[in-house]
Design a protein around this motif. Structure first.
Motif, PDB file in Angstrom:
ATOM      1  N   UNK B 102      17.517  78.818  70.887  1.00 60.59           N
ATOM      2  CA  UNK B 102      18.806  79.421  70.517  1.00 60.59           C
ATOM      3  C   UNK B 102      18.829  80.934  70.687  1.00 60.59           C
ATOM      4  N   UNK B 103      19.303  81.395  71.833  1.00 62.04           N
ATOM      5  CA  UNK B 103      19.352  82.843  72.067  1.00 62.04           C
ATOM      6  C   UNK B 103      20.347  83.571  71.156  1.00 62.04           C
ATOM      7  N   UNK B 104      21.211  82.833  70.458  1.00 58.74           N
ATOM      8  CA  UNK B 104      22.150  83.486  69.532  1.00 58.74           C
ATOM      9  C   UNK B 104      21.450  83.994  68.285  1.00 58.74           C
ATOM     10  N   UNK B 105      20.300  83.427  67.973  1.00 54.03           N
ATOM     11  CA  UNK B 105      19.579  83.836  66.761  1.00 54.03           C
ATOM     12  C   UNK B 105      18.769  85.090  67.059  1.00 54.03           C
ATOM     13  N   UNK B 106      18.980  86.105  66.241  1.00 48.80           N
ATOM     14  CA  UNK B 106      18.259  87.369  66.413  1.00 48.80           C
ATOM     15  C   UNK B 106      16.920  87.238  65.683  1.00 48.80           C
ATOM     16  N   UNK B 107      15.848  86.972  66.424  1.00 50.07           N
ATOM     17  CA  UNK B 107      14.551  86.711  65.797  1.00 50.07           C
ATOM     18  C   UNK B 107      13.717  87.988  65.797  1.00 50.07           C
ATOM     19  N   UNK B 108      13.132  88.289  64.645  1.00 46.52           N
ATOM     20  CA  UNK B 108      12.274  89.462  64.507  1.00 46.52           C
ATOM     21  C   UNK B 108      10.862  88.991  64.145  1.00 46.52           C
ATOM     22  N   UNK B 109       9.884  89.307  65.004  1.00 41.83           N
ATOM     23  CA  UNK B 109       8.494  88.935  64.707  1.00 41.83           C
ATOM     24  C   UNK B 109       7.830  90.077  63.960  1.00 41.83           C
ATOM     25  N   UNK B 110       7.302  89.808  62.758  1.00 42.14           N
ATOM     26  CA  UNK B 110       6.545  90.797  61.986  1.00 42.14           C
ATOM     27  C   UNK B 110       5.072  90.406  62.058  1.00 42.14           C
ATOM     28  N   UNK B 111       4.339  91.033  62.980  1.00 45.01           N
ATOM     29  CA  UNK B 111       2.932  90.683  63.186  1.00 45.01           C
ATOM     30  C   UNK B 111       2.073  91.534  62.261  1.00 45.01           C
ATOM     31  N   UNK B 112       2.011  91.161  60.982  1.00 45.83           N
ATOM     32  CA  UNK B 112       1.296  91.976  60.001  1.00 45.83           C
ATOM     33  C   UNK B 112       0.900  91.142  58.791  1.00 45.83           C
ATOM     34  N   UNK B 113      -0.036  91.663  58.008  1.00 45.78           N
ATOM     35  CA  UNK B 113      -0.391  91.062  56.717  1.00 45.78           C
ATOM     36  C   UNK B 113       0.542  91.655  55.669  1.00 45.78           C
TER      37      UNK B 113
END
Ligand SMILES: [Zn+2]
Ligand SMILES: [Zn+2]
Lengths: 108, 283, 283, 108
Positions: B102-113
């Motif tokens: 779903x390209x409509x969903x604005x996904x944010x990856x938080x690569x952290x602890x």
């Protein structure tokens, strides 16, 4: 001596303390008394002590807390309700009650 | 910055048509989802299905937190990743899978602890928080940050054949500390790596977490009393719903006079490391 | 031909390690899965999670039947497909996703409409059959073919906020016809395209179907009595387990003197086409 | 006249026939009689007829079958058990019973 029929259930890993049994039907006395307390109707405090003494196979510290309650991380249910709604340690156990001990899970 | 909208686009209406026509959800429910932001903490067994279904369903902005990388031993249950992504950040891998659906969903990856030093601003920037983590320290951290930020917390957990689901800090219900004021002894805590887990068990719980988050966003069943859903995959009656206490007035976190007013050191509080992969086994 | 093995390979042990250590499952359970073949009929809302979790969990051979192609309006719930696969066969798309997660799983895509002319040999070549279809005619077809072939049938269904899960033809329990000897009036039957469905509702049921199939393969809980699990996503108690009747001795399909001994015309029997996309709405 | 308190529930779409109510508490007579049958304790046959007459808003053919039972595709539960285990139409309804009407789903 009169007794109460209680169904004890164990979930979330608690059953590992009870020889992997998820459900145990027990008969416990309908009254308890000790040095500190007069003879009184069986309450959750009594049931927990009785369970630790009679059913826990080993390492009772994984079941019991310091104050006569269960250890932290165990949720107790009385007939499908959080025991806090029923009076916790002071709840008087009734014949036919279903008491569940659930260990909270942290995995995911 | 996450911009809200007042109406759905035609491509959105085509995509979500099967939900739009639902009585009790409808266009308004879909718009509520579109204008909601959610944070999934953990892209493992619980986070995998949760992210897939929330992204697919039309959540406007979806954050995914994970510091780990994809390992072959994850793939029996973490179906949002795949073999070619071994070694990739789980947050990035999960985000990629959601974007492909779903390209409509604005996904944010938080690569952290997530820890006390960084959690609060991240939590504050989302509307609904989903606890899909695998250790007690992070569960207390998320609870406290959600109380401080005023966010509902959809909590799931899974181990062996068992799962649990609760919404904390929501409409007068309890917080995690109302139920569990004291952390469990470290030797009673085990995770899926050590205790094992049937892969589809977090699958079921992760789906239910997505469902609860959608119900909160779309304001479905606002009058429900607080409950915990308990799942035993190997029992003949697999589900049990239990009625929970309300918020406790004397809770040190969410009570009338809270004594905790900022995040603490949760690793020390729980006596076990949040990233420690080999705690003592439960028994 | 599907070759069984007597032990798992080292890569399999590494991949399934978190399941192998489960008490009550173990190496033997994993080997049982590896030596089991399962057929998922339908790669839609139910089949999507079911195929992902069964493929990931280590089922040896997984057949996926679907004659449809991926459409944008499927993607809010059919998370095994993605936008780039619009127009691709759903069976092929689902098989592709499973192979990306687990190359050890031998996936067979059956891109066809299952009907009385072709169902029996396909059903007979698998050990466990999963009904993830969306119409009454195919449900009766699968039931009868499973009785004739002696296969357990893990049946799921979902619509709007509701789902249902049952195992038919298993250990003395009923078949679909024991419960529903007569097809419902066509005007009372609706599918997800017309009635709508909250995407994660088939997600939950499809996961539970995967779980039940795994339990059958690994011989877990063989002593359970027949039940139906009922899911109401918008009720405060979401799950209810009901006790079902046993196999009925007078059932015309699975009874002591069955009168149906080969597959019939199920579209005519149900009075509605299995592939008809616009039946009358229920109400 | 004595009455029975019954909780009726509707699921799987059945609730659409009952003004979208998933649960209705009703009081029904504890006995029925008509031309064909002597006065008798209320059974499921009576309850179904009573429900169709008093609660179904429109199109009763979506609830009723031809034989005094429910139409095909509806499963009836008596206190969380398949009514077939309880005697189906002949089951005598008890005060406090929970009766569920479920429409089978075919979607997926
Ligand atoms: Zn609290
Ligand atoms: Zn039958």
């Amino acid at each position: 001596m009169a007794t109460l029929n209680i169904n004890l259930q164990f979930s979330g890993g608690m059953e590992l303390l009870f020889d992997n049994q998820k459900s145990i039907n027990v008969q416990i006395p309908s009254t308890f008394s000790d040095k500190a307390v007069e003879k009184h109707a069986t309450n959750m405090r009594d049931l927990i002590a009785w369970t630790a003494e009679n059913l826990v196979q080993e390492r009772p510290e994984l079941f019991l807390g310091n104050d006569g309650s269960v250890r932290s991380g165990i949720l107790v249910l009385v007939n499908d309700a959080d025991w806090e709604l029923e009076g916790e340690l002071e709840y008087e156990v009734q014949d036919g009650d279903e008491i569940v001990f659930i260990s909270t899970l942290h995995g995911g | 910055p996450f911009e809200k909208v007042t109406k759905l686009t035609n491509p959105e209406i085509a995509r979500y048509g099967r939900q739009l026509i639902l009585p009790g959800f409808g266009i308004q429910g879909q718009l509520d989802l579109r204008n909601c932001s959610m944070l999934i903490v953990g892209a493992g067994g619980l986070g995998a299905p949760c992210a897939l279904y929330l992204g697919a369903a039309g959540v406007g902005r979806l954050g995914i937190v994970d510091h780990d990388t994809v390992d072959i031993s994850n793939l029996h249950r973490q179906v949002i990743h795949n073999e070619a992504r071994q070694g990739m950040s789980k947050a990035e891998s999960a985000a990629l899978s959601v974007r492909l659906i779903n390209p409509h969903c604005k996904v944010v990856a938080h690569d952290l602890v997530l820890d006390s030093s960084n959690a609060q601003p991240i939590i504050n920037s989302y509307d609904i928080i989903i606890d899909a983590t695998d250790n007690a320290a992070t569960r207390y951290l998320l609870n406290d940050a959600c109380i401080l930020g005023g966010k509902p917390l959809v909590s799931g957990s899974a181990l062996r054949f068992d799962g649990q689901l609760t919404i904390y800090n929501y409409r007068g219900g309890p917080c995690y500390r109302c139920l569990f004021p004291t952390p469990p002894p470290a030797e009673t805590v085990t995770n899926c790596s050590d205790g094992g887990v049937m892969g589809v068990v977090p699958g079921v719980i992760g789906c239910l977490q997505a469902l609860e988050a959608i119900k909160i966003a779309a304001k479905i069943n606002e009058s429900d009393v607080p409950t915990m859903t308990i799942f035993s995959a190997n029992a003949s009656t697999m589900f049990r719903t239990i009625k929970l206490r309300k918020r406790k007035p004397d809770c040190i976190m969410c009570g009338d006079a809270p004594t905790i007013t900022k995040l603490i050191d949760y690793v020390r509080f729980c006596g076990a490391s949040a990233t420690d992969k080999t705690p003592d086994l439960f028994l």
